[in-house]
Design a protein around this motif. Structure first.
Motif, PDB file in Angstrom:
ATOM      1  N   VAL A 179     -71.885-111.463  21.628  1.00  0.00           N
ATOM      2  CA  VAL A 179     -72.091-110.574  22.916  1.00  0.00           C
ATOM      3  C   VAL A 179     -72.790-111.047  24.200  1.00  0.00           C
ATOM      4  O   VAL A 179     -73.646-111.995  24.152  1.00  0.00           O
ATOM      5  CB  VAL A 179     -73.238-109.414  22.369  1.00  0.00           C
ATOM      6  CG1 VAL A 179     -73.731-108.394  23.417  1.00  0.00           C
ATOM      7  CG2 VAL A 179     -72.288-108.617  20.898  1.00  0.00           C
TER       8      VAL A 179
ATOM      9  N   ALA B 269     -69.603-116.913  23.278  1.00  0.00           N
ATOM     10  CA  ALA B 269     -69.213-115.523  23.439  1.00  0.00           C
ATOM     11  C   ALA B 269     -67.657-115.287  23.031  1.00  0.00           C
ATOM     12  O   ALA B 269     -66.892-115.958  23.256  1.00  0.00           O
ATOM     13  CB  ALA B 269     -69.569-115.126  24.874  1.00  0.00           C
TER      14      ALA B 269
ATOM     15  N   ASP C 127     -75.260-111.392  27.250  1.00  0.00           N
ATOM     16  CA  ASP C 127     -76.358-110.505  27.717  1.00  0.00           C
ATOM     17  C   ASP C 127     -75.999-109.699  28.900  1.00  0.00           C
ATOM     18  O   ASP C 127     -75.106-110.042  29.918  1.00  0.00           O
ATOM     19  CB  ASP C 127     -77.477-111.674  28.330  1.00  0.00           C
ATOM     20  CG  ASP C 127     -78.660-111.095  28.977  1.00  0.00           C
ATOM     21  OD1 ASP C 127     -78.847-111.038  29.952  1.00  0.00           O
ATOM     22  OD2 ASP C 127     -79.492-110.866  28.057  1.00  0.00           O
ATOM     23  N   LYS C 128     -76.587-108.651  28.955  1.00  0.00           N
ATOM     24  CA  LYS C 128     -76.259-107.362  30.102  1.00  0.00           C
ATOM     25  C   LYS C 128     -76.764-107.927  31.428  1.00  0.00           C
ATOM     26  O   LYS C 128     -75.708-107.644  32.304  1.00  0.00           O
ATOM     27  CB  LYS C 128     -77.198-105.993  29.772  1.00  0.00           C
ATOM     28  CG  LYS C 128     -76.809-105.412  28.327  1.00  0.00           C
ATOM     29  CD  LYS C 128     -77.503-104.011  28.678  1.00  0.00           C
ATOM     30  CE  LYS C 128     -77.013-103.250  27.218  1.00  0.00           C
ATOM     31  NZ  LYS C 128     -78.167-103.992  26.273  1.00  0.00           N
TER      32      LYS C 128
ATOM     33  N   ASP D  42     -66.748-105.479  27.455  1.00  0.00           N
ATOM     34  CA  ASP D  42     -67.987-105.221  27.993  1.00  0.00           C
ATOM     35  C   ASP D  42     -67.943-105.193  29.596  1.00  0.00           C
ATOM     36  O   ASP D  42     -68.467-104.030  29.967  1.00  0.00           O
ATOM     37  CB  ASP D  42     -68.927-106.388  27.801  1.00  0.00           C
ATOM     38  CG  ASP D  42     -69.270-106.670  26.651  1.00  0.00           C
ATOM     39  OD1 ASP D  42     -69.220-105.574  25.843  1.00  0.00           O
ATOM     40  OD2 ASP D  42     -69.941-107.586  26.231  1.00  0.00           O
TER      41      ASP D  42
ATOM     42  N   GLN E 166     -70.886-118.549  29.283  1.00  0.00           N
ATOM     43  CA  GLN E 166     -70.477-117.750  28.110  1.00  0.00           C
ATOM     44  C   GLN E 166     -69.762-118.370  27.250  1.00  0.00           C
ATOM     45  O   GLN E 166     -70.057-118.251  25.993  1.00  0.00           O
ATOM     46  CB  GLN E 166     -69.946-116.359  28.544  1.00  0.00           C
ATOM     47  CG  GLN E 166     -70.959-115.805  29.541  1.00  0.00           C
ATOM     48  CD  GLN E 166     -72.287-115.249  28.975  1.00  0.00           C
ATOM     49  OE1 GLN E 166     -72.181-114.933  27.673  1.00  0.00           O
ATOM     50  NE2 GLN E 166     -73.123-115.644  29.500  1.00  0.00           N
TER      51      GLN E 166
ATOM     52  N   GLU F   7     -83.407-112.271  19.565  1.00  0.00           N
ATOM     53  CA  GLU F   7     -82.341-111.167  20.018  1.00  0.00           C
ATOM     54  C   GLU F   7     -81.117-112.253  20.557  1.00  0.00           C
ATOM     55  O   GLU F   7     -80.042-111.892  20.526  1.00  0.00           O
ATOM     56  CB  GLU F   7     -82.984-110.550  21.155  1.00  0.00           C
ATOM     57  CG  GLU F   7     -81.552-109.657  21.965  1.00  0.00           C
ATOM     58  CD  GLU F   7     -82.311-108.798  23.070  1.00  0.00           C
ATOM     59  OE1 GLU F   7     -81.440-108.272  23.926  1.00  0.00           O
ATOM     60  OE2 GLU F   7     -83.510-109.175  23.468  1.00  0.00           O
ATOM     61  N   ASN F   8     -81.511-113.486  21.042  1.00  0.00           N
ATOM     62  CA  ASN F   8     -80.500-114.213  21.373  1.00  0.00           C
ATOM     63  C   ASN F   8     -79.708-114.837  20.178  1.00  0.00           C
ATOM     64  O   ASN F   8     -78.363-115.067  20.537  1.00  0.00           O
ATOM     65  CB  ASN F   8     -81.174-115.485  22.244  1.00  0.00           C
ATOM     66  CG  ASN F   8     -80.153-116.174  22.896  1.00  0.00           C
ATOM     67  OD1 ASN F   8     -79.390-115.631  23.630  1.00  0.00           O
ATOM     68  ND2 ASN F   8     -80.421-117.554  22.993  1.00  0.00           N
TER      69      ASN F   8
ATOM     70  N   LEU G 268     -78.834-104.464  19.017  1.00  0.00           N
ATOM     71  CA  LEU G 268     -77.526-105.198  19.301  1.00  0.00           C
ATOM     72  C   LEU G 268     -76.779-104.847  17.974  1.00  0.00           C
ATOM     73  O   LEU G 268     -75.235-104.742  18.135  1.00  0.00           O
ATOM     74  CB  LEU G 268     -77.938-106.417  19.434  1.00  0.00           C
ATOM     75  CG  LEU G 268     -78.438-106.887  20.926  1.00  0.00           C
ATOM     76  CD1 LEU G 268     -78.575-108.551  20.774  1.00  0.00           C
ATOM     77  CD2 LEU G 268     -77.280-106.551  22.005  1.00  0.00           C
TER      78      LEU G 268
ATOM     79  N   ARG H 266     -77.149-112.282  19.371  1.00  0.00           N
ATOM     80  CA  ARG H 266     -76.121-112.307  20.363  1.00  0.00           C
ATOM     81  C   ARG H 266     -75.179-113.269  20.359  1.00  0.00           C
ATOM     82  O   ARG H 266     -73.813-112.964  20.121  1.00  0.00           O
ATOM     83  CB  ARG H 266     -76.644-112.474  22.109  1.00  0.00           C
ATOM     84  CG  ARG H 266     -77.599-111.279  22.329  1.00  0.00           C
ATOM     85  CD  ARG H 266     -77.734-111.439  23.814  1.00  0.00           C
ATOM     86  NE  ARG H 266     -78.463-110.314  24.552  1.00  0.00           N
ATOM     87  CZ  ARG H 266     -77.879-109.344  25.012  1.00  0.00           C
ATOM     88  NH1 ARG H 266     -76.705-108.999  24.988  1.00  0.00           N
ATOM     89  NH2 ARG H 266     -78.808-108.410  25.432  1.00  0.00           N
ATOM     90  N   LYS H 267     -75.602-114.627  19.843  1.00  0.00           N
ATOM     91  CA  LYS H 267     -74.757-115.521  19.712  1.00  0.00           C
ATOM     92  C   LYS H 267     -73.920-115.128  18.437  1.00  0.00           C
ATOM     93  O   LYS H 267     -72.559-115.663  18.473  1.00  0.00           O
ATOM     94  CB  LYS H 267     -75.254-116.976  19.456  1.00  0.00           C
ATOM     95  CG  LYS H 267     -75.933-117.235  20.720  1.00  0.00           C
ATOM     96  CD  LYS H 267     -76.750-118.873  20.406  1.00  0.00           C
ATOM     97  CE  LYS H 267     -77.304-119.296  21.988  1.00  0.00           C
ATOM     98  NZ  LYS H 267     -77.893-120.772  21.564  1.00  0.00           N
TER      99      LYS H 267
END
Length: 555
Positions: free
Chosen positions: A250, A283, A252-253, A291, A278, A241-242, A212, A245-246
């Motif tokens: 980003v 996000a 989550d796909k 995205d 989100q 990973e989360n 990421l 992301r935060k």
């Protein structure tokens, strides 16, 4: 500054070509040139920020001036890093390797200083080397002053230019340089590089988390290392990973795919629910739109080139979801989404509340998914044209036919005509919400005659090709009889729009004959009547009532 306080981008800056990742073409070419002693007088390094332009320039400078640990070595593609020249160049303190930022030294006087300095031999090194960063910032006069020196440089002087805007560099300069285009570092290579640095720093990041960060770096090693620095500082040990992301904002796909699918299916309640989640998770609004744009590109690629590597960044479950979504999406819709989201990026940037702007984008995406593409419209036109030649459709016949088997109704030639003027048909189209058809009738139909089951007319210039078919179909639907539209090449009364305009002009002409109006036009030269608006005049009885009411209020 101690090693521990250095940012990662400086601490792990490549010192030799072996440390440089993703630029094999540059490394191989320079290595061969040094080994064969076939050096160019000037090198031009171009690429996005953070891919190693200035770093490569310094490594080249080291290789040309390295003398080895014993002080007896010659030029080498693998500088030792320990001789005085290598150390001073690494510390940006070498007297014969001059780094210049063209962004703050743009003028011709700055270049003249370089030209004057280039006349003298290096003080201690093998070559005097000028590294000019962001060279595209030089003025036109500065570039012109540099031309002669580049064409016939002193024997022991080399120029290394770096730029992120190669198109702004004059061709006369480019033609005198050996050019290297430093490419973006692919995400997986960058993620592996970050993993190696984490191992040296004793930091535990999952491969997914590093991927990421690498993707957010967008091909720039420096940007990715800056983000890794940020993650190490902000996040707890062993971040998930989360967590990453935060930090990056980003999405989550899988959630992104759900959001896109909901918009495509016009499921607005679900869209807003996913968007709200989100928003609450922090996000980034602009990243979310980007995205969605990337996902549109991916879906389009799946449709036009299924064999391409556009799904490498997705899990097997996500790949299946994307393939189904691509099948569900028409090329027309994807193209429209691309244009909408490109414009949406600017809207989100300008909005006081970016997530409200995204909501409006999703609403437009939902409604846009129902708009037929050119292929569907063409099929519909062909279908409508065929209907003009056909008898009444079976469904209509069944709807109006008696229960026993009898011949289908005939065309309206044996019945009274339900329309007397084109105005009647225009109003009927408006009544049933056929606004486009009503507009076309008003603007283009010049009526000659209306008969039962037949309209004889000519069409004004610019009439759409589908008008005749659409009008015939509409009348057939409303009257349950076939209508033939007989189009002549000329003749007919003015269109409704022309009639309205003629009436307006006639009214204006009549008003202009009024003595008061003529006096006003005389006083105000060039004054014209543009629009006439009827005014409702209250009769005397109403006036008296109003006056009496006012008097009562005042009392």
């Amino acid at each position: 500054m101690s090693a521990h306080s250095q940012v990662l981008a400086r601490k792990y800056r490549p010192q030799i070509f072996d440390d440089l990742i993703g630029q094999e073409a540059l490394v191989q070419t320079i290595t061969n040139a040094i080994k064969q002693n076939r050096l160019a007088q000037a090198y031009m390094l171009t690429g996005i920020r953070g891919v190693g332009k200035t770093t490569s320039a310094r490594i080249i400078a080291k290789g040309l001036n390295c003398i080895g640990e014993d002080g007896k070595g010659g030029m080498t593609p693998n500088p030792c890093g320990k001789c005085k020249h290598c150390i001073d160049i690494a510390n940006d303190s070498h007297i014969d390797v001059i780094e210049i930022d063209a962004a703050s030294n743009t003028g011709v006087d700055n270049v003249r200083e370089i030209i004057e300095g280039a006349k003298y031999n290096p003080v201690s090194a093998r070559y005097k080397i000028y590294i000019i960063d962001e060279v595209h910032m030089l003025s036109k006069a500065a570039f012109n002053a540099l031309l002669k020196t580049l064409e016939e440089p002193p024997e022991r002087v080399k120029f290394i230019f770096a730029t992120t805007e190669i198109r702004k560099v004059p061709l006369t300069i480019l033609s005198r340089c050996q050019r290297f285009d430093l490419k973006r570092i692919d995400t997986q290579t960058l993620a592996n590089h970050l993993a190696g640095i984490c191992q040296k720093e004793n930091k535990n990041f999952s491969q997914e988390a590093l991927y990421l960060i690498a993707k957010a770096g967008n091909g720039s090693v420096r940007d990715a290392l800056s983000l890794l620095d940020q993650a190490i500082t902000q996040l707890p040990d062993n971040p998930s990973e989360n967590d990453v992301r935060k930090m990056l904002g980003v999405v989550d796909k899988s959630l992104l795919i759900d959001l896109y699918t909901s918009a495509l299916n016009a499921e607005m309640a679900k869209c807003f629910e996913l968007l709200e989640s989100q928003y609450q998770s922090g996000a980034n609004a602009l990243s979310l739109v980007q995205d969605l744009l990337d996902l549109t590109y991916t879906l389009t690629t799946i449709k036009v080139a299924p064999q391409a590597n556009s799904l490498n960044d997705y899990t097997s479950t996500e790949k299946e979801s994307l393939k189904k979504l691509a099948e569900q999406s028409s090329m027309h819709t994807l193209t429209a989404y691309w244009q909408l989201l490109m414009k949406g990026i600017q809207e989100v940037r300008a909005a006081d509340n970016p997530f409200q702007a995204i909501e409006m984008l999703l609403i437009r995406m939902a409604y846009m998914s129902d708009i037929p593409g050119p292929e569907a419209l063409l099929k519909d036109i062909k279908k409508n044209n065929n209907l003009v030649q056909e008898t009444i459709p079976a469904a209509k016949s069944i709807e109006i036919a008696p229960a026993i088997s009898q011949p289908a109704p005939q065309v309206a030639s044996t019945q009274e005509c339900p329309f007397k003027t084109i105005q009647d048909i225009y109003k009927l189209a408006q009544k049933h919400g056929e606004r486009i058809l009503a507009f076309n009738i008003e603007s283009f139909v010049r009526l000659v005659q209306i008969k039962p089951g037949e309209i004889i007319c000519s069409l004004a210039q610019g009439a759409p090709g589908s008008l005749v078919a659409n009008l015939s179909k509409f009348l057939q639907t409303q009257t349950h009889t076939n209508w033939h539209i007989n189009v002549q090449t000329s003749g007919g009364e003015p269109t409704l729009k022309e009639q309205h305009e003629n009436s307006k002009q006639q009214l204006i002409q009549n008003i202009e004959k009024d003595s008061v109006v003529q006096e006003i036009q005389h006083l105000f030269k060039g004054a014209k009547i543009e629009k006439v608006k009827p005014v409702k005049i209250t009769d005397e009885s109403d006036s008296s009532k109003s006056d009496s009411g006012l008097e009562e209020d005042e009392e």
